[in-house]
Design a protein around this motif. Structure first.
Motif, PDB file in Angstrom:
ATOM      1  N   LYS A 192       0.861  -1.175   0.000  1.00  9.36           N
ATOM      2  CA  LYS A 192       0.000   0.000   0.000  1.00  9.36           C
ATOM      3  C   LYS A 192       0.897   1.225   0.000  1.00  9.36           C
ATOM      4  O   LYS A 192       1.996   1.198   0.546  1.00  9.36           O
ATOM      5  CB  LYS A 192      -0.897   0.015   1.245  1.00  9.36           C
ATOM      6  CG  LYS A 192      -1.995  -1.046   1.218  1.00  9.36           C
ATOM      7  CD  LYS A 192      -2.763  -1.100   2.533  1.00  9.36           C
ATOM      8  CE  LYS A 192      -3.721   0.054   2.667  1.00  9.36           C
ATOM      9  NZ  LYS A 192      -4.999  -0.163   1.959  1.00  9.36           N
ATOM     10  N   ARG A 230       5.887   3.673   1.175  1.00  9.05           N
ATOM     11  CA  ARG A 230       5.328   2.364   0.843  1.00  9.05           C
ATOM     12  C   ARG A 230       5.381   1.414   2.035  1.00  9.05           C
ATOM     13  O   ARG A 230       6.372   1.386   2.752  1.00  9.05           O
ATOM     14  CB  ARG A 230       6.138   1.765  -0.323  1.00  9.05           C
ATOM     15  CG  ARG A 230       5.655   0.418  -0.801  1.00  9.05           C
ATOM     16  CD  ARG A 230       6.487  -0.090  -1.973  1.00  9.05           C
ATOM     17  NE  ARG A 230       7.837  -0.484  -1.562  1.00  9.05           N
ATOM     18  CZ  ARG A 230       8.624  -1.291  -2.272  1.00  9.05           C
ATOM     19  NH1 ARG A 230       8.214  -1.748  -3.446  1.00  9.05           N
ATOM     20  NH2 ARG A 230       9.818  -1.598  -1.834  1.00  9.05           N
ATOM     21  N   GLN A 231       4.326   0.667   2.239  1.00 10.40           N
ATOM     22  CA  GLN A 231       4.375  -0.428   3.206  1.00 10.40           C
ATOM     23  C   GLN A 231       4.073  -1.714   2.473  1.00 10.40           C
ATOM     24  O   GLN A 231       3.001  -1.856   1.882  1.00 10.40           O
ATOM     25  CB  GLN A 231       3.352  -0.216   4.337  1.00 10.40           C
ATOM     26  CG  GLN A 231       3.328  -1.348   5.360  1.00 10.40           C
ATOM     27  CD  GLN A 231       4.634  -1.474   6.145  1.00 10.40           C
ATOM     28  OE1 GLN A 231       5.247  -0.456   6.476  1.00 10.40           O
ATOM     29  NE2 GLN A 231       5.078  -2.685   6.410  1.00 10.40           N
ATOM     30  N   THR A 270       2.894  -5.295   2.682  1.00 10.34           N
ATOM     31  CA  THR A 270       2.104  -6.013   3.684  1.00 10.34           C
ATOM     32  C   THR A 270       2.364  -7.514   3.637  1.00 10.34           C
ATOM     33  O   THR A 270       1.931  -8.234   4.530  1.00 10.34           O
ATOM     34  CB  THR A 270       0.606  -5.758   3.473  1.00 10.34           C
ATOM     35  OG1 THR A 270       0.250  -6.139   2.142  1.00 10.34           O
ATOM     36  CG2 THR A 270       0.276  -4.283   3.648  1.00 10.34           C
ATOM     37  N   ASP A 277      10.817  -1.897   3.463  1.00  8.33           N
ATOM     38  CA  ASP A 277       9.417  -1.474   3.402  1.00  8.33           C
ATOM     39  C   ASP A 277       8.483  -2.505   4.020  1.00  8.33           C
ATOM     40  O   ASP A 277       7.355  -2.197   4.380  1.00  8.33           O
ATOM     41  CB  ASP A 277       8.996  -1.183   1.956  1.00  8.33           C
ATOM     42  CG  ASP A 277       9.539   0.144   1.462  1.00  8.33           C
ATOM     43  OD1 ASP A 277      10.095   0.906   2.277  1.00  8.33           O
ATOM     44  OD2 ASP A 277       9.408   0.426   0.254  1.00  8.33           O
ATOM     45  N   TYR A 278       8.946  -3.731   4.134  1.00  2.14           N
ATOM     46  CA  TYR A 278       8.136  -4.756   4.794  1.00  2.14           C
ATOM     47  C   TYR A 278       8.265  -4.647   6.309  1.00  2.14           C
ATOM     48  O   TYR A 278       7.305  -4.862   7.046  1.00  2.14           O
ATOM     49  CB  TYR A 278       8.602  -6.136   4.329  1.00  2.14           C
ATOM     50  CG  TYR A 278       7.859  -7.310   4.920  1.00  2.14           C
ATOM     51  CD1 TYR A 278       6.472  -7.411   4.832  1.00  2.14           C
ATOM     52  CD2 TYR A 278       8.541  -8.345   5.556  1.00  2.14           C
ATOM     53  CE1 TYR A 278       5.795  -8.497   5.367  1.00  2.14           C
ATOM     54  CE2 TYR A 278       7.871  -9.437   6.079  1.00  2.14           C
ATOM     55  CZ  TYR A 278       6.498  -9.502   5.988  1.00  2.14           C
ATOM     56  OH  TYR A 278       5.837 -10.593   6.509  1.00  2.14           O
TER      57      TYR A 278
END
Lengths: 258, 258
Positions: free
Chosen positions: A90, A97-98, A100, A210-211
């Motif tokens: 997302k 940014r993440q 997911t 980003d995770y």
DNA sequence: TGGGGAAATTGATCCATCTCAAGGCAGGAA
DNA sequence: TTCCTGCCTTGAGATGGATCAATTTCCCCA
């Protein structure tokens, strides 16, 4: 934001059944074609019914970097990953940014609530997927409660994993996050002990960052430190060897570490 | 960690149907008893079938602070919240806590994957719940695919919410987190505009902090700052008035803010 | 086999949030 | 009423991870 859901004793993500070898005969093997054998949905249906499932699907290859699910787009398809890895993510309006989750072989995705996808998906490396048109899938789920049941089990597993990830993002330190990540990549879960385990990480440092809710630099430094502490060994940027899973588990905050 | 799941066009958490007034007659009202009318499962079944659902349930009141679901305990029951609010959380061995969600009236929880609960649940204020024994519930789900279907829709909604929370925990600033939290508490979602909305927050600052991955002090300071910026007004610690939902949406990082 | 560009590592500094600490306020008991 | 206790707010200082800035390494391709 309620809890997770328990329906029976099956594990959330059973290892895929091996594709039976049919001695070279061109026998219809519905569950095998299109990699459907690798779907955890598979063993919820009898083979004759599975033929119908397979009829729905079209196969597709996806090049690294291609976005094949776009958040907010109409959810018209359902995907089953056959090979390769996707990152699900997302974005915030300014580009933060993440990620997911990562979806590898056997994962299926795209069945969103409401009319549009709630996340984007992009190929990490070369991927093969099966695409299922949504209306047909909906009809199939209606006709085969067993498939829907299996899907609920899978969703419940995802939900438990999501809660675990919230714990990581909200309360763990960088070192704990990286340790947790490495152990989670080693499926099936390694409890403890000096087992030598080698991991391949198809995703970049940027993806990992980003995770885990960190920056590239912090991920890199943390890996370097774990190496200095003789907990892991790095064989190039994408090969990691776990030297002391016992200690790694303890760092990761596993309830049953030692 | 794959995606979310779309099954039809129903909203994830429809507002509960009002309990029909039966003019004082003691007519059996299966969906109404035990607050089942407030379960989103309710409208998936016909009333005659619902009678069976209700037969399974026993009602219970829970005092603030009581833990009624314990992570790792055998998942022998399924709960439906009738009134009050619960916090769902996971703990690290050293006591750090991550609240993964709050469950209010209509939420059901406890159906875990595997034999045990994957999170704990504790009453925030006085609660009323219905308890369903797991084996009976499993049988009921088997007999009524429509209920299972509805459950899958709910799970899909939870999964989308969990992904949104991961974005918050991994990538948002304290100010963005608090703004997101306030707007999320105002259900149904307020898009934008100078609507005056008053919120009641039954949970403590400590709960909010553990939900947003912050400390008590940061939550408090952030609320104070939002007040100084004339975006909210505080009427005691647990009453918040949203003065500028437009700007709050923009801060929260809503895709469609302005 | 060597060159080039992207990705990863490493270093120096900064800053948002945490931590530690001190009041303030509100609600319940006596 | 007044005390007391728990929660909340506010302040001052510490810090883990972010940011900015070079290298270095990897790996793809000529």
């Amino acid at each position: 934001m309620a809890g997770t859901y328990q329906l029976n004793q099956h594990p959330a993500r059973p290892t895929a059944r091996p594709i039976p070898i049919v001695l070279g005969l061109p026998v219809p093997e519905p569950c095998g074609s299109c990699g459907v054998r690798h779907m955890s949905l598979c063993h919820a249906v009898e083979d004759k019914d599975l033929a119908r499932l397979v009829d729905l699907a079209t196969t597709d290859t996806i090049r690294p970097g291609r976005v094949f699910i776009q958040e907010h787009d109409p959810a018209i398809e359902f995907f089953n990953v056959t090979s390769g890895t996707a990152r699900l993510f997302k974005l915030l309006p300014d580009g933060r940014r993440q990620i997911t989750g990562f979806a590898g072989p056997g994962h299926f995705l795209g069945l969103a609530v409401g009319p549009s996808y709630s996340f984007s998906a992009e190929a990490v490396d070369d991927m093969k997927v099966c695409r299922f048109p949504r209306p047909k899938m909906v009809r199939l789920l209606h006709d085969f409660p067993a498939v829907e049941h299996r899907l609920l089990e899978v969703a419940a597993g995802e939900l438990a994993a999501a809660q675990e990830q919230m714990l990581l993002l909200g309360r763990k330190t960088a070192r704990e996050r990286v340790a947790s990540f490495l152990l989670a990549r080693a499926a099936p879960p390694i409890p403890c002990g000096p087992t030598e385990t080698r991991l391949h990480l198809p995703m970049s440092r940027s993806d990992i960052a980003d995770y885990l809710g960190l920056t590239i630099e912090t991920v890199s430094r943390t890996l370097t430190r774990l190496k200095a502490d003789r907990l892991i060994e790095l064989h190039g940027p994408s090969e990691v060897e776990l030297l002391d899973t016992c200690q790694l588990n303890a760092i990761a905050g596993a309830e049953f570490a030692v």
